[in-house]
Design an enzyme around this catalytic site. Structure first.
Site, PDB file in Angstrom:
ATOM      1  N   GLU A   1      -5.360  -6.797   2.312  1.00  0.00           N
ATOM      2  CA  GLU A   1      -3.979  -7.009   2.771  1.00  0.00           C
ATOM      3  C   GLU A   1      -3.555  -8.419   2.352  1.00  0.00           C
ATOM      4  O   GLU A   1      -3.146  -9.250   3.174  1.00  0.00           O
ATOM      5  CB  GLU A   1      -3.820  -6.809   4.291  1.00  0.00           C
ATOM      6  CG  GLU A   1      -4.156  -5.408   4.758  1.00  0.00           C
ATOM      7  CD  GLU A   1      -5.653  -5.162   4.779  1.00  0.00           C
ATOM      8  OE1 GLU A   1      -6.391  -6.071   5.192  1.00  0.00           O
ATOM      9  OE2 GLU A   1      -6.086  -4.080   4.359  1.00  0.00           O
TER      10      GLU A   1
ATOM     11  N   GLU B   1       0.827  -1.213   0.000  1.00  0.00           N
ATOM     12  CA  GLU B   1       0.000   0.000   0.000  1.00  0.00           C
ATOM     13  C   GLU B   1       0.859   1.259   0.000  1.00  0.00           C
ATOM     14  O   GLU B   1       0.929   1.998   0.992  1.00  0.00           O
ATOM     15  CB  GLU B   1      -0.996  -0.065   1.162  1.00  0.00           C
ATOM     16  CG  GLU B   1      -1.935  -1.252   0.977  1.00  0.00           C
ATOM     17  CD  GLU B   1      -2.960  -1.431   2.084  1.00  0.00           C
ATOM     18  OE1 GLU B   1      -3.151  -0.514   2.890  1.00  0.00           O
ATOM     19  OE2 GLU B   1      -3.565  -2.511   2.138  1.00  0.00           O
TER      20      GLU B   1
ATOM     21  N   GLU C   1      -9.775   3.671   0.367  1.00  0.00           N
ATOM     22  CA  GLU C   1      -9.736   3.988   1.799  1.00  0.00           C
ATOM     23  C   GLU C   1      -8.693   5.057   2.134  1.00  0.00           C
ATOM     24  O   GLU C   1      -8.878   5.843   3.054  1.00  0.00           O
ATOM     25  CB  GLU C   1      -9.477   2.720   2.624  1.00  0.00           C
ATOM     26  CG  GLU C   1      -8.166   2.032   2.287  1.00  0.00           C
ATOM     27  CD  GLU C   1      -7.916   0.748   3.096  1.00  0.00           C
ATOM     28  OE1 GLU C   1      -8.770   0.362   3.903  1.00  0.00           O
ATOM     29  OE2 GLU C   1      -6.850   0.148   2.911  1.00  0.00           O
TER      30      GLU C   1
ATOM     31  N   HIS D   1     -17.568 -10.643   6.572  1.00  0.00           N
ATOM     32  CA  HIS D   1     -16.285  -9.961   6.795  1.00  0.00           C
ATOM     33  C   HIS D   1     -15.528 -10.608   7.942  1.00  0.00           C
ATOM     34  O   HIS D   1     -16.090 -10.843   9.016  1.00  0.00           O
ATOM     35  CB  HIS D   1     -16.531  -8.478   7.110  1.00  0.00           C
ATOM     36  CG  HIS D   1     -15.252  -7.707   7.240  1.00  0.00           C
ATOM     37  ND1 HIS D   1     -14.921  -6.986   8.364  1.00  0.00           N
ATOM     38  CD2 HIS D   1     -14.219  -7.566   6.385  1.00  0.00           C
ATOM     39  CE1 HIS D   1     -13.727  -6.419   8.181  1.00  0.00           C
ATOM     40  NE2 HIS D   1     -13.280  -6.760   6.991  1.00  0.00           N
ATOM     41  N   HIS D   2     -14.270 -10.919   7.693  1.00  0.00           N
ATOM     42  CA  HIS D   2     -13.365 -11.454   8.716  1.00  0.00           C
ATOM     43  C   HIS D   2     -12.089 -10.630   8.738  1.00  0.00           C
ATOM     44  O   HIS D   2     -11.235 -10.803   7.875  1.00  0.00           O
ATOM     45  CB  HIS D   2     -12.976 -12.909   8.389  1.00  0.00           C
ATOM     46  CG  HIS D   2     -14.089 -13.892   8.543  1.00  0.00           C
ATOM     47  ND1 HIS D   2     -14.085 -15.108   7.907  1.00  0.00           N
ATOM     48  CD2 HIS D   2     -15.248 -13.842   9.275  1.00  0.00           C
ATOM     49  CE1 HIS D   2     -15.195 -15.782   8.239  1.00  0.00           C
ATOM     50  NE2 HIS D   2     -15.917 -15.031   9.055  1.00  0.00           N
TER      51      HIS D   2
HETATM   52  C1  NOJ Z   1      -8.471  -2.644   5.682  1.00  0.00           C
HETATM   53  C2  NOJ Z   1      -9.346  -2.938   4.512  1.00  0.00           C
HETATM   54  O1  NOJ Z   1      -8.676  -2.651   3.309  1.00  0.00           O
HETATM   55  C3  NOJ Z   1     -10.602  -2.110   4.677  1.00  0.00           C
HETATM   56  O2  NOJ Z   1     -11.415  -2.237   3.516  1.00  0.00           O
HETATM   57  C4  NOJ Z   1     -11.322  -2.530   5.909  1.00  0.00           C
HETATM   58  O3  NOJ Z   1     -12.435  -1.697   6.099  1.00  0.00           O
HETATM   59  C5  NOJ Z   1     -10.408  -2.418   7.139  1.00  0.00           C
HETATM   60  N1  NOJ Z   1      -9.174  -3.041   6.899  1.00  0.00           N
HETATM   61  C6  NOJ Z   1     -11.046  -3.058   8.371  1.00  0.00           C
HETATM   62  O4  NOJ Z   1     -11.112  -4.436   8.210  1.00  0.00           O
HETATM   63 CA    CA Z   2      -6.177  -2.152   3.102  1.00  0.00          CA
END
Ligand code: NOJ
Ligand code: CA
Length: 701
Positions: free
Chosen positions: A478, A195, A502, A397-398
């Site tokens: 990630e 990133e 983000e 989501h995990h």
């Molecule tokens: C990083 C992710 O890229 C993002 O999309 C997510 O909202 C946050 N982690 C929390 O899991």
């Molecule tokens: Ca990320």
């Protein structure tokens, strides 16, 4: 369920490779010379691409295997070493000489269950060559396509060889005329994984970089070094040893070893995409062609589509992942999103922060996450039933925060729970600094690993294959970089692996105007990215705030076509879409599964224009879409529409920057207009500074 229903497709109908006489394919030069130990015969084997424009030469002239690559008769990769070093056996390189070879010629096509094109042509010349030092042997497998080359090592079982640890890979890429080449790169082995903003520098200024590593020679030839089918091996990064000589630098385990394996293994393919111009890199299928066919059988349960999510509100700090007044993942809020998604044709709603463990500093404490226990204000059965009734799925989501042993322990139960409630797609997350993935080894000792070391390469794939057993698709954040494994495991539906949207909410700095125009030629060569486009409130804290989206509104639309992913998020809050219903129409219309894709124009980091034809879907494959984006420079681009079907009229629904638009002060100045056109027409696209154009070509005839 909207937006697509899919018929079963047969995957990978490749014809078996023809064995052809090695002389038809390769030119064999044998040169005898005298050394202290007698006469040695050096060999050079040449493999041509089907169109004869690329040539790969494999030689043992220097008493070791080396290769070089020519394009249009000119060297582009100078003589470069090949080989591996094992902890117990030393080097498989020096003194290994060329033995028997086996040449193949393949001309076939195979079908993707979903993708940026339905049919992929695999046309290449191949060569497998044995290398031996008299005691041990291994193979180099080579494939030369019209769009680049791939090679890998294969170490078969032999004699006493059993467990093998690799301490180094000797593969080099010696770039011809490197001192005049320009490169686009992100650093490897950094705390922020993949990133980073991309750097553009002379090639000789790079240190250690991730792949895909894209560069341009002075004569305009573009290349990108990457790898395909990264399985049970460490990721390859590139280390500039001497000016222009890049060496494969495998990401190590916490104990310093690079790869722990056994005789009978093969490495991932080392790849070089080669093209006359920047768009040539984008129109290449090299990486997919070097992956194994689908191993999952019928994958009609893997569904491309668009989604929304309880997500951006957390990044903007309006909501929290953890419990409390601002908790985002409540039953009420999820139902509100499901209503909006159903009304606007979205297939799913992602909900983050539904499970316990987010309170406190979740960035650094993944051990406390439960993947089955919900917060009290999130009623999973009720939400699943509500969504099923509306035709909208909950997307799971995990977030592991890099505590992978904690995740492993709960994985089966966690996927079972989602399967029970009809969740068919799960976004996973591994937020932890590079090198800080936490695992507990077999002796109970805590180890810290890299996201792209062999341990994690296996961990990511394990989650994908476990999910596949429950017909769940995985979207990894990630992640390990993509190396085309979606061909083999089509439920690995997307991933992050670069700076996504983000960063515009909180990144220091946020993504700059050339970020996405660079991603298209770098990260995107690896495969789909869950970038999460579609932000309409571009500057929630004001146009002068540092954290804002540095694009115009129509550039956000164009990203749906430019940055390919079979799942695409409409990332903004519903209230912001309500303010621009006319522009929102494009996000509602744009498909995420394509019959074919063509990069029409562009330069790395500057601009890119893509045209894609819908696969099936609402138009039954007759509509086309176009996305064009530019960096900080406004520009005018003329586009030939000859990709459209001849003798057909289309209504071009054009979403473009207004005449006064620019990302800094007038990002919302946009125009929506229609025009009837056909394949003989040309269109002049006028893009504002960090602007874009998005077009739907709706077939009229
Ligand atoms: C990083 C992710 O890229 C993002 O999309 C997510 O909202 C946050 N982690 C929390 O899991
Ligand atoms: Ca990320």
């Amino acid at each position: 369920m909207p937006p697509f229903t899919k018929k079963p497709v047969k995957q990978d109908i490749a014809q078996s490779p023809k064995r052809i006489s090695s002389l038809a394919l390769t030119l064999l030069l044998s040169i005898g010379f005298i050394t202290s130990s007698g006469i040695v015969t050096a060999k050079t084997l040449v493999v041509n691409s089907p169109n004869k424009q690329i040539q790969l030469e494999l030689t043992d002239d220097n008493q070791r295997p080396e290769y070089r690559v020519l394009f249009h008769g000119q060297p582009i990769i100078n003589s470069s070493k090949l080989g591996l070093v094992f902890q117990s056996l030393g080097e498989f390189g020096a003194e290994f000489l060329i033995g028997d070879s086996h040449a193949t010629e393949v001309n076939s096509k195979w079908q993707q269950p979903w993708g940026d094109r339905e049919w992929v042509i695999d046309k290449h010349h191949g060569l497998s060559t044995q290398l031996s030092n008299g005691k041990y042997h291994f193979y180099v497998d080579i494939k030369v396509f019209d769009d680049g080359i791939g090679f890998r090592y294969r170490v078969p079982k032999q004699g006493v060889l059993e467990a093998l640890n690799i301490t180094q890979e000797l593969t080099e890429f010696s770039i011809a005329q490197a001192n005049k080449a320009t490169a686009w790169w992100i650093p490897a082995r950094g705390w922020n994984r993949y990133e980073y903003l991309y750097n553009k520098t002379p090639l000789t200024e790079i240190d250690r970089v991730h792949t895909p590593f894209t560069f341009k020679l002075e004569n305009g030839v573009h290349m990108s070094i990457h790898e395909a089918a990264l399985v049970d091996y460490a990721a390859m990064t590139l280390d500039q040893r001497r000016d222009g000589i890049l060496r494969a630098d495998l990401t190590p385990w916490s104990d310093g070893l690079k790869v722990k394996t056994h005789a009978g293994f093969s490495t991932p393919w080392r790849t070089i995409q080669i093209a006359d111009n920047a768009t040539g890199l984008l129109n290449s299928d090299l990486i997919l062609n070097l992956n194994e066919p689908n191993k999952l059988g019928d994958v009609t349960w893997v569904e491309p589509g668009k989604y929304m999510g309880i997500w951006w509100g957390m990044h903007l700090n309006e909501n929290t992942w953890g419990s409390g007044d601002k908790h985002g993942a409540t039953t009420k809020e999820t139902k509100r999103y499901m209503d909006f998604a159903a009304d606007n044709g979205f297939a799913g709603v992602l909900v983050e922060g539904w499970n316990t463990g987010w309170d406190g500093s979740w960035f650094h404490n993944g051990d406390v996450f439960s993947f089955t226990e919900t917060y009290p204000d999130f009623d999973l059965p009720e939400i699943a039933a509500y969504g099923a009734n509306k035709g909208v799925r909950l997307i799971g989501h995990h977030e592991t925060s890099g505590s992978v042993t904690n995740y492993r322990k709960q994985m089966n139960e966690a996927y079972d729970l989602y399967e029970k409630y009809g969740v068919t797609q799960v976004k996973t997350g591994y937020v932890a600094d590079g090198g800080d993935i936490k695992r507990v080894d077999d002796n109970g000792i805590i180890r810290h690993e890299w996201h792209d070391g062999q341990f994690m390469v296996n961990e990511y794939l394990h989650s994908v294959t476990e999910a596949a057993k429950r017909h769940i698709s995985i979207n990894t954040h990630e992640p390990i970089k993509d190396t085309g494994l979606r061909r083999t495991y089509p439920n690995w539906i997307s991933r992050e692996g670069a700076r996504g949207q983000e960063f515009n909410a909180w990144g220091t700095p946020p993504n700059n105007p050339s970020h996405t125009t660079t991603l298209a030629y770098t990260r995107m060569l690896a495969g789909p990215m869950d970038f999460t486009p579609g932000i309409f409130d571009l500057a929630p804290k004001g146009l002068d705030a540092v954290n804002r989206v540095q694009t115009t509104l129509t550039k956000q639309l164009a990203l749906y076509v430019v940055l390919y992913s079979p799942i695409q998020m409409a990332a903004d809050l519903p209230r912001n879409y309500a303010k621009h219903p006319d522009a929102f129409k494009f996000i509602q219309d744009v498909p995420t599964d394509w019959q074919q894709s063509i990069a029409l124009a562009g330069e790395v980091g500057e601009y890119v224009v893509f045209a894609r034809q819908e696969r099936g879907g609402k138009s039954n494959g007759s509509d086309w879409y176009l996305g064009a984006i530019t960096d900080d420079n406004a520009r005018i681009i003329e586009i030939d529409l000859d990709f459209l079907e001849p003798n057909k009229r289309y209504e071009a629904q054009i979403y473009r920057d207004g005449d006064k638009a620019n990302w800094r002060t007038k990002p919302y100045d946009y125009v929506i207009e229609t025009q009837v056109i056909n394949a003989k027409d040309k269109l002049t696209l006028s893009l504002a500074s960090s602007g874009g154009t998005a077009i739907r070509f709706k077939a009229l005839d």
